[in-house]
Design a protein around this motif. Sequence first.
Motif, PDB file in Angstrom:
ATOM      1  N   PRO A 294     -11.758 -32.311  -3.167  1.00  0.00           N
ATOM      2  CA  PRO A 294     -12.625 -32.125  -4.323  1.00  0.00           C
ATOM      3  C   PRO A 294     -13.557 -33.309  -4.501  1.00  0.00           C
ATOM      4  N   ARG A 295     -14.733 -33.047  -5.005  1.00  0.00           N
ATOM      5  CA  ARG A 295     -15.755 -34.072  -5.160  1.00  0.00           C
ATOM      6  C   ARG A 295     -15.396 -35.091  -6.242  1.00  0.00           C
ATOM      7  N   ASP A 296     -14.480 -34.759  -7.141  1.00  0.00           N
ATOM      8  CA  ASP A 296     -14.164 -35.693  -8.233  1.00  0.00           C
ATOM      9  C   ASP A 296     -13.270 -36.846  -7.798  1.00  0.00           C
ATOM     10  N   GLY A 297     -12.784 -36.851  -6.564  1.00  0.00           N
ATOM     11  CA  GLY A 297     -11.985 -37.962  -6.059  1.00  0.00           C
ATOM     12  C   GLY A 297     -10.560 -37.981  -6.559  1.00  0.00           C
ATOM     13  N   SER A 298     -10.112 -36.939  -7.228  1.00  0.00           N
ATOM     14  CA  SER A 298      -8.805 -36.953  -7.868  1.00  0.00           C
ATOM     15  C   SER A 298      -7.646 -36.774  -6.895  1.00  0.00           C
ATOM     16  N   THR A 299      -7.901 -36.485  -5.634  1.00  0.00           N
ATOM     17  CA  THR A 299      -6.804 -36.270  -4.694  1.00  0.00           C
ATOM     18  C   THR A 299      -6.341 -37.549  -4.023  1.00  0.00           C
ATOM     19  N   PHE A 300      -7.001 -38.663  -4.240  1.00  0.00           N
ATOM     20  CA  PHE A 300      -6.583 -39.908  -3.623  1.00  0.00           C
ATOM     21  C   PHE A 300      -5.243 -40.339  -4.199  1.00  0.00           C
ATOM     22  N   ILE A 301      -4.407 -40.886  -3.355  1.00  0.00           N
ATOM     23  CA  ILE A 301      -3.105 -41.363  -3.794  1.00  0.00           C
ATOM     24  C   ILE A 301      -3.302 -42.467  -4.822  1.00  0.00           C
ATOM     25  N   GLY A 302      -2.580 -42.387  -5.901  1.00  0.00           N
ATOM     26  CA  GLY A 302      -2.669 -43.410  -6.933  1.00  0.00           C
ATOM     27  C   GLY A 302      -3.572 -43.034  -8.093  1.00  0.00           C
ATOM     28  N   THR A 303      -4.270 -41.916  -8.006  1.00  0.00           N
ATOM     29  CA  THR A 303      -5.110 -41.491  -9.119  1.00  0.00           C
ATOM     30  C   THR A 303      -4.228 -40.867 -10.190  1.00  0.00           C
ATOM     31  N   GLN A 304      -4.371 -41.347 -11.410  1.00  0.00           N
ATOM     32  CA  GLN A 304      -3.583 -40.848 -12.537  1.00  0.00           C
ATOM     33  C   GLN A 304      -4.513 -40.243 -13.564  1.00  0.00           C
ATOM     34  N   GLU A 305      -3.984 -39.312 -14.332  1.00  0.00           N
ATOM     35  CA  GLU A 305      -4.733 -38.775 -15.459  1.00  0.00           C
ATOM     36  C   GLU A 305      -4.136 -39.347 -16.729  1.00  0.00           C
TER      37      GLU A 305
END
Length: 95
Positions: A17-28
């Motif tokens: 996805p273009r939002d970059g949310s799949t990178f390891i370490g990304t939290q919401e």
Amino acid sequence: MPRKNRRAPRTPGYILPRDGSTFIGTQEMEGPSWTHGEMYCVRQIGAAAAVKFYVCPRCNQNISPGVAHVVAWPRDSGRGVDDRRHWHRHCWERR
């Protein structure tokens, strides 16, 4: 003449996805108080990975290369990584 074995160029079999949310370490997490509860994607950047100058939106001071910091962007903004902002860790946590 010896034969040259060349590997075919590798292309991923999936699209990130273009939002970059799949990178390891990304939290919401919930954003700063002035965002009225808007959810943010947040990524911690270590000192070794910090290689450029950025300006923190909270204090308007430089984040120098080699300084660990936080990258955050609104989860539902529609613009994805174009809305990323680099924050000092203490400025993000102070919110």
